[in-house]
Design an enzyme around this catalytic site. Structure first.
Site, short mmCIF file in Angstrom:
data_model
loop_
_atom_site.label_atom_id
_atom_site.label_comp_id
_atom_site.label_asym_id
_atom_site.label_seq_id
_atom_site.Cartn_x
_atom_site.Cartn_y
_atom_site.Cartn_z
N ASN A 1 0.96 -1.24 -0.04
CA ASN A 1 -0.20 -0.14 0.11
C ASN A 1 0.72 1.32 -0.03
OD1 ASN A 1 -1.90 -2.00 0.09
ND2 ASN A 1 -2.58 -1.40 2.26
N THR B 1 -14.03 37.54 -31.81
CA THR B 1 -14.93 37.35 -30.50
C THR B 1 -16.46 36.78 -31.40
OG1 THR B 1 -15.79 39.48 -30.60
CG2 THR B 1 -13.93 38.99 -29.12
N HIS B 2 -16.85 35.76 -30.60
CA HIS B 2 -18.06 35.02 -31.55
C HIS B 2 -17.63 34.59 -32.84
CE1 HIS B 2 -20.22 36.78 -27.85
NE2 HIS B 2 -19.66 37.84 -28.20
N SER C 1 -5.56 12.21 -48.96
CA SER C 1 -6.54 11.56 -48.92
C SER C 1 -6.46 10.65 -49.59
CB SER C 1 -7.57 12.70 -49.00
OG SER C 1 -8.94 11.88 -49.72
N LYS D 1 -6.29 16.83 -51.45
CA LYS D 1 -6.23 17.35 -49.88
C LYS D 1 -4.85 17.40 -49.40
CE LYS D 1 -9.47 17.61 -47.76
NZ LYS D 1 -10.21 16.48 -47.40
N ASN E 1 -4.15 17.21 -45.18
CA ASN E 1 -5.17 17.22 -44.05
C ASN E 1 -4.15 17.53 -42.67
OD1 ASN E 1 -7.39 16.80 -45.42
ND2 ASN E 1 -7.34 14.59 -45.36
N GLU F 1 -5.98 17.39 -35.72
CA GLU F 1 -7.26 16.81 -35.21
C GLU F 1 -7.09 15.68 -34.17
OE1 GLU F 1 -9.39 15.88 -39.15
OE2 GLU F 1 -7.40 16.76 -39.80
N TYR G 1 -6.40 2.21 2.17
CA TYR G 1 -6.28 1.64 0.68
C TYR G 1 -7.40 0.89 0.42
CZ TYR G 1 -4.41 -0.74 -3.21
OH TYR G 1 -4.45 -1.58 -4.66
N GLN H 1 -6.07 0.69 -7.57
CA GLN H 1 -5.34 0.18 -8.71
C GLN H 1 -5.54 0.78 -9.97
OE1 GLN H 1 -4.15 -4.01 -8.49
NE2 GLN H 1 -5.29 -4.44 -10.78
N LYS I 1 -3.99 4.01 -12.24
CA LYS I 1 -2.68 4.44 -13.11
C LYS I 1 -2.91 4.48 -14.58
CE LYS I 1 -0.64 1.41 -9.77
NZ LYS I 1 -1.94 1.48 -9.09
N1 ARG Z 1 -1.67 -3.29 -7.69
C1 ARG Z 1 -1.77 -2.64 -6.49
C2 ARG Z 1 -2.38 -1.03 -6.93
O1 ARG Z 1 -1.99 -0.84 -7.89
C3 ARG Z 1 -0.83 -2.37 -5.60
C4 ARG Z 1 -1.28 -2.44 -4.05
C5 ARG Z 1 -1.90 -3.63 -3.69
N2 ARG Z 1 -2.04 -3.74 -2.45
C6 ARG Z 1 -2.74 -4.97 -1.89
N3 ARG Z 1 -2.94 -4.74 -0.52
N4 ARG Z 1 -3.29 -5.65 -2.79
O2 ARG Z 1 -2.90 -0.21 -6.20
#
Ligand code: ARG
Length: 458
Positions: free
Chosen positions: A108, A153-154, A275, A281, A283, A288, A315, A320, A323
């Site tokens: 954690n 503007t606008h 294109s 074209k 582009n 975009e 926690y 998780q 990420k």
């Molecule tokens: N994979 C977990 C995360 O990204 C890691 C921490 C996991 N902790 C646990 N007690 N399972 O948050």
């Protein structure tokens, strides 16, 4: 391998494994090992490890760090997560003493440290990229000299302004994005190690020593907060999202500028696409996609906010999922800065002059300087505009004689004000659309973009 099992009578089911393990955390490999090296040295320092154990663990971790850096580290399908993978590999390298790595630590606080170290490094790279992009804009602004365009503007032509002034608006936005990342880094660069699973530890750990070794200027104040909180992630994703939104606005303009209707800019062939159907074209796909990908980053920001809102202390495995959003935001911003930066570096600007009405306010302000109340000046110029429109002409087409003969406080000399080029030399507001202001902005921006960003510590 798992880092647990003692109280279980059966092995994890495949369905559990498939659902809970997420290889996305493998990107944390290098910072995970870096954190572990600092942790092991601290454990040695407080005699929780003997000198010999410390040396063996450090040796093994250094080998793993090398493998991480060269890309030769091999994950196996049964590694529950990146932390487990490192401990498994350490066992292969140094044997049983690897079992001491996790002393005084939980995944954690470990995952939190990993993410903080990762974002600390990534944030510094993004700051550099944002500053380079702002410099590209500064250089383009210098290159276009006193070219005049209409401000809008606008989406209607409003006032004559130097094109450089228009471009520099984006440089200022990007500088604030830099400030946002730098500010977020102050709260990212805090070590949570020592918080353990949530309540700290009975072992004589020294969280400050770990933080020092990692170059982090602060440690956690509350172990529960340390493992529960992800506002540092949310701030990072927000900084990235706001920067992406700025780039997206710029990208929208990059697209407009190269339309036949606007005709402001031409981009290098190597930064545009063709294109498959329409032979003529050319582009602006990079722009975009910057605009499109901003949408996906905004989605990630909502995800990170929603992820936190119902979580009880401390926690929870939900975390998780942070990420995915933060890596996506960071990667997307990095790619967008690189591609849009390249496209703009080689852009050529040749905008057509603004329409013949953009100096209407300049004329009204000339009346104000002669003591006419603004409302009256506005109405008088409005009448001139209306007459010109009726005759199929513009304000700029009016002659000195016509101005003087009009039912307005105009004098013959006012005719000069109807020229957009004059307009941008007469404007006096600091930071306004004049060449004087552009010169001041360029000096200030160059100064800020060449000074040390002051984010070297971690
Ligand atoms: N994979 C977990 C995360 O990204 C890691 C921490 C996991 N902790 C646990 N007690 N399972 O948050």
């Amino acid at each position: 391998m798992t880092l647990w099992g003692g109280r279980f009578d059966e092995a994890p089911d495949d369905v559990l494994w498939e659902f809970t393990a997420d290889p996305i955390d493998r990107r944390l490999l290098e910072v995970d090992v870096t954190g572990s090296l600092a942790h092991v040295k601290m454990l040695g320092g407080v005699a929780l490890l003997s000198a010999d154990e410390t040396a063996r663990l450090v040796g093994g971790l250094e080998t793993i760090l090398d493998e991480a850096k060269t890309g030769s580290f091999e994950f196996v399908p049964t590694d529950e997560d990146v932390h487990t993978a490192v401990e498994r590999r350490l066992g292969e390298l140094v044997g049983e003493v690897a079992g001491k790595l996790h002393t005084g630590r939980s995944r954690n606080d470990q995952v939190c440290l990993d993410l903080r170290l990762y974002l600390s490094r990534a944030g510094r790279r993004r700051i550099e990229q944002l500053r380079s992009m702002a410099m590209v804009i500064v250089e383009r602004a210098e290159a276009v000299g006193a070219t005049v365009v209409a401000s809008y503007t606008h989406q209607q032509q409003a006032q004559a302004v130097p094109l450089a002034h228009h471009l520099l608006a984006y440089a200022w936005m990007l500088l604030r994005d830099v400030d946002r990342f730098a500010d977020a880094l102050k709260r990212i660069d805090v070590s949570p190690l020592g918080a353990g699973a949530s309540g700290g530890s009975a072992l004589p750990l020294e969280p400050g020593a770990v933080a020092d070794a990692l170059g982090l200027p602060a440690i956690f104040d509350n172990s529960m907060d340390a493992v529960a909180s992800r506002d540092f992630v949310a701030e990072y994703v927000f900084a990235a999202t706001q920067a992406m939104v700025h780039l997206s606005r710029l990208a929208e303009e990059v697209v407009l500028w190269t339309t036949s209707e606007y005709g402001w800019a031409v981009y290098a062939d190597r930064h545009t696409t063709g294109s498959s159907a329409l032979p003529q074209k050319k582009n602006p796909d990079i722009a975009e996609l910057v605009r499109g990908r901003a949408a996906t980053v905004i989605g990630g920001l909502s995800a990170v906010m929603a992820l936190q809102k119902g979580l009880p202390m401390t926690y929870n495995r939900d975390l998780q999922e942070d990420k995915r959003s933060v890596f996506h935001a960071d990667d997307t911003l990095a790619g967008a800065l690189e591609a849009l930066g390249a496209m703009l570096t080689d852009a050529e600007f040749e905008p057509p002059p603004p329409d013949g009405f953009v100096t209407a306010l300049d004329l009204a302000e000339a009346f104000v300087l002669r003591g006419v109340p603004f409302r009256e000046a506005h109405a008088a110029v409005g009448r001139l505009v209306s007459e010109a429109v009726d005759q199929g002409r513009t304000l700029a087409d009016l002659t000195a004689a016509e101005l003087e003969a009009s039912d307005t406080p105009a004098v013959a000399a006012d005719v000069e004000l109807l020229d957009p080029q004059t307009s941008i030399t007469r404007r006096v507001t600091p930071g306004g659309g004049s060449m004087d202001s552009v010169r001041e902005q360029l000096t200030e921006l160059r100064e800020r973009l060449t000074e040390d960003p002051g984010t070297d510590d971690a």
